[in-house]
Design a protein around this motif. Structure first.
Motif, mmCIF file in Angstrom:
data_model
loop_
_atom_site.group_PDB
_atom_site.id
_atom_site.type_symbol
_atom_site.label_atom_id
_atom_site.label_comp_id
_atom_site.label_asym_id
_atom_site.label_seq_id
_atom_site.Cartn_x
_atom_site.Cartn_y
_atom_site.Cartn_z
ATOM 1 N N TYR A 92 -7.825 8.374 -1.757
ATOM 2 C CA TYR A 92 -6.817 9.363 -1.058
ATOM 3 C C TYR A 92 -7.454 10.492 -0.534
ATOM 4 C CZ TYR A 92 -2.599 12.657 -1.254
ATOM 5 O OH TYR A 92 -1.812 13.404 -1.070
ATOM 6 N N CYS A 93 -7.287 10.681 0.865
ATOM 7 C CA CYS A 93 -8.274 11.786 1.325
ATOM 8 C C CYS A 93 -8.332 13.243 0.846
ATOM 9 C CB CYS A 93 -7.919 11.945 2.885
ATOM 10 S SG CYS A 93 -8.072 10.434 3.829
ATOM 11 N N PRO A 94 -6.889 13.668 0.366
ATOM 12 C CA PRO A 94 -6.825 14.961 -0.507
ATOM 13 C C PRO A 94 -7.633 14.982 -1.521
ATOM 14 C CG PRO A 94 -4.860 14.504 0.727
ATOM 15 C CD PRO A 94 -5.448 13.244 0.803
ATOM 16 N N THR A 95 -7.965 14.124 -2.206
ATOM 17 C CA THR A 95 -8.734 14.028 -3.551
ATOM 18 C C THR A 95 -10.105 14.337 -3.248
ATOM 19 O OG1 THR A 95 -7.073 12.383 -4.708
ATOM 20 C CG2 THR A 95 -9.310 12.640 -5.469
ATOM 21 N N GLY A 96 -10.621 13.642 -2.008
ATOM 22 C CA GLY A 96 -11.892 13.668 -1.379
ATOM 23 C C GLY A 96 -12.326 15.035 -0.990
ATOM 24 N N VAL A 97 -11.467 15.812 -0.581
ATOM 25 C CA VAL A 97 -11.415 17.048 0.088
ATOM 26 C C VAL A 97 -11.543 18.054 -1.109
ATOM 27 C CG1 VAL A 97 -10.154 19.236 1.008
ATOM 28 C CG2 VAL A 97 -10.209 16.882 2.361
ATOM 29 N N GLU A 98 -10.770 17.994 -1.975
ATOM 30 C CA GLU A 98 -10.687 18.848 -3.256
ATOM 31 C C GLU A 98 -12.147 18.784 -4.217
ATOM 32 O OE1 GLU A 98 -8.769 21.109 -3.639
ATOM 33 O OE2 GLU A 98 -7.748 20.773 -1.930
ATOM 34 N N TRP A 99 -12.468 17.382 -4.129
ATOM 35 C CA TRP A 99 -13.773 17.248 -4.870
ATOM 36 C C TRP A 99 -15.039 17.927 -4.229
ATOM 37 C CZ3 TRP A 99 -18.551 15.090 -4.057
ATOM 38 C CH2 TRP A 99 -19.254 14.876 -5.253
ATOM 39 N N PHE A 100 -14.987 17.770 -2.893
ATOM 40 C CA PHE A 100 -16.319 18.298 -2.100
ATOM 41 C C PHE A 100 -16.119 19.916 -2.333
ATOM 42 C CE2 PHE A 100 -16.579 14.171 -0.066
ATOM 43 C CZ PHE A 100 -18.123 14.290 -0.110
ATOM 44 N N LYS A 101 -14.876 20.446 -2.189
ATOM 45 C CA LYS A 101 -14.579 21.859 -2.228
ATOM 46 C C LYS A 101 -15.076 22.221 -3.755
ATOM 47 C CE LYS A 101 -11.123 22.750 1.166
ATOM 48 N NZ LYS A 101 -9.810 23.069 1.261
ATOM 49 N N SER A 102 -14.516 21.515 -4.733
ATOM 50 C CA SER A 102 -14.926 21.661 -6.215
ATOM 51 C C SER A 102 -16.661 21.950 -6.515
ATOM 52 C CB SER A 102 -14.168 21.064 -7.061
ATOM 53 O OG SER A 102 -14.647 19.597 -7.205
ATOM 54 N N GLN A 103 -17.355 21.069 -5.651
ATOM 55 C CA GLN A 103 -18.748 21.039 -5.832
ATOM 56 C C GLN A 103 -19.480 21.852 -4.945
ATOM 57 O OE1 GLN A 103 -20.107 18.585 -8.038
ATOM 58 N NE2 GLN A 103 -17.951 18.665 -8.515
ATOM 59 N N GLY A 104 -18.906 22.651 -4.188
ATOM 60 C CA GLY A 104 -19.389 23.718 -3.142
ATOM 61 C C GLY A 104 -20.093 23.017 -1.948
ATOM 62 N N LYS A 105 -19.560 21.688 -1.635
ATOM 63 C CA LYS A 105 -20.092 21.071 -0.608
ATOM 64 C C LYS A 105 -19.256 20.825 0.708
ATOM 65 C CE LYS A 105 -22.986 17.901 -3.559
ATOM 66 N NZ LYS A 105 -23.197 16.453 -3.766
ATOM 67 N N TRP A 106 -18.131 21.845 0.789
ATOM 68 C CA TRP A 106 -17.356 21.564 1.832
ATOM 69 C C TRP A 106 -17.789 22.778 2.808
ATOM 70 C CZ3 TRP A 106 -13.515 18.892 3.430
ATOM 71 C CH2 TRP A 106 -12.683 19.155 4.283
ATOM 72 N N GLN A 107 -17.438 22.226 4.019
ATOM 73 C CA GLN A 107 -17.838 23.038 5.536
ATOM 74 C C GLN A 107 -16.552 22.988 6.374
ATOM 75 O OE1 GLN A 107 -20.580 24.855 5.702
ATOM 76 N NE2 GLN A 107 -21.648 24.263 4.416
ATOM 77 N N ASP A 108 -16.221 23.848 6.957
ATOM 78 C CA ASP A 108 -14.763 24.072 7.725
ATOM 79 C C ASP A 108 -15.189 23.382 9.124
ATOM 80 O OD1 ASP A 108 -12.923 24.924 5.898
ATOM 81 O OD2 ASP A 108 -13.820 27.015 6.115
ATOM 82 N N ARG A 109 -14.060 23.111 10.012
ATOM 83 C CA ARG A 109 -14.205 22.730 11.209
ATOM 84 C C ARG A 109 -15.264 23.768 12.055
ATOM 85 N NH1 ARG A 109 -9.405 22.798 12.237
ATOM 86 N NH2 ARG A 109 -9.083 24.915 13.197
ATOM 87 N N GLY A 110 -15.894 23.282 12.956
ATOM 88 C CA GLY A 110 -16.849 24.121 13.910
ATOM 89 C C GLY A 110 -18.087 24.010 13.290
ATOM 90 N N TYR A 111 -18.540 23.389 12.235
ATOM 91 C CA TYR A 111 -19.652 23.217 11.552
ATOM 92 C C TYR A 111 -20.488 21.942 12.199
ATOM 93 C CZ TYR A 111 -22.907 21.277 7.905
ATOM 94 O OH TYR A 111 -23.942 20.954 7.077
ATOM 95 N N MET A 112 -21.710 22.137 12.320
ATOM 96 C CA MET A 112 -22.307 21.012 13.135
ATOM 97 C C MET A 112 -23.079 20.093 12.128
ATOM 98 S SD MET A 112 -22.183 21.965 16.239
ATOM 99 C CE MET A 112 -23.427 21.241 17.159
#
Length: 212
Positions: A126-146
């Motif tokens: 489930y995509c939102p689960t993946g998003v939340e996990w990466f955010k919780s791990q400090g591995k998230w980057q928003d749109r505009g990132y290369m």
């Protein structure tokens, strides 16, 4: 490494495993060893326990991540291009019938790369689960990132001209250049296929990094 290990490299195990299985495992290393022995009329070829033996020497317990880093998940994804229906991926995940399988595809590629066992990627369907996990791990980057190759890209298809900040789709970055991000995605038109987007596209929600 011993000459037994090198013999498997030198005679095409890597290419064979990607082409026939989309990745590397102890089971397919044993199959390769048996097939090579049979074709040459030998009792034994290389080390039938090649993969588990060599994994001891690499962090994250994955040999090929040690050689290729994040590029391995891209190689595995590329080997699946053209797959239709996604049964290989959603049935691997544990579903008994077809589901929207983009996240199952990403998880399958991550598992084949050793990224799930190493804790670099969560197994998710489930995509939102993946998003939340990466955010919780400090591995998230928003749109505009290369993004670099192998980065997990999450999408949010705009509805009525606006985003709801909930991920609808996910894929794997193949490369990013000249302001464009090139991807390999499962369940894109019910296939594994390549796509491309402007790095500032409103369809991109953000990215999950698989680096340490």
């Amino acid at each position: 490494m011993s000459k037994n290990y090198l013999s498997l490299f030198g005679n095409g195990y890597i290419t064979w495993a990607i082409r026939n299985h989309g990745g590397y495992s102890g089971a397919n290393a044993l199959q390769f060893s048996q097939e090579q022995a049979a074709s040459h009329g030998w009792a034994r070829y290389g080390d039938p326990e090649y993969v588990p033996h060599v994994l001891r020497y690499y962090s994250g317990e994955n040999l090929f991540a040690g050689f290729f880093g994040n590029d391995q998940i891209v190689s595995i994804a590329k080997a699946q291009l053209g797959n239709e229906g996604g049964q290989k991926f959603w049935s691997w995940y544990g579903f008994q019938g077809r589901v929207e399988w983009c996240a199952c595809f990403v998880s399958w590629c991550a598992e084949q790369s050793g990224l799930i066992s190493s804790g670099s990627v969560l197994k998710f369907s489930y995509c939102p689960t993946g998003v939340e996990w990466f955010k919780s791990q400090g591995k998230w980057q928003d749109r505009g990132y290369m993004p670099t190759p192998g980065t997990i890209i999450f999408f949010d298809w705009p509805k009525n001209g606006a985003q709801d900040e909930i991920s609808d789709h996910v894929g794997i970055v193949e490369r990013c250049e000249a302001g464009m991000v090139y991807t390999i995605e499962g369940n894109s038109g019910n296939k594994v296929k390549r796509n491309s987007y402007d790095v500032n596209s409103n369809s991109i929600l953000g990215y999950g990094s698989i680096g340490k």
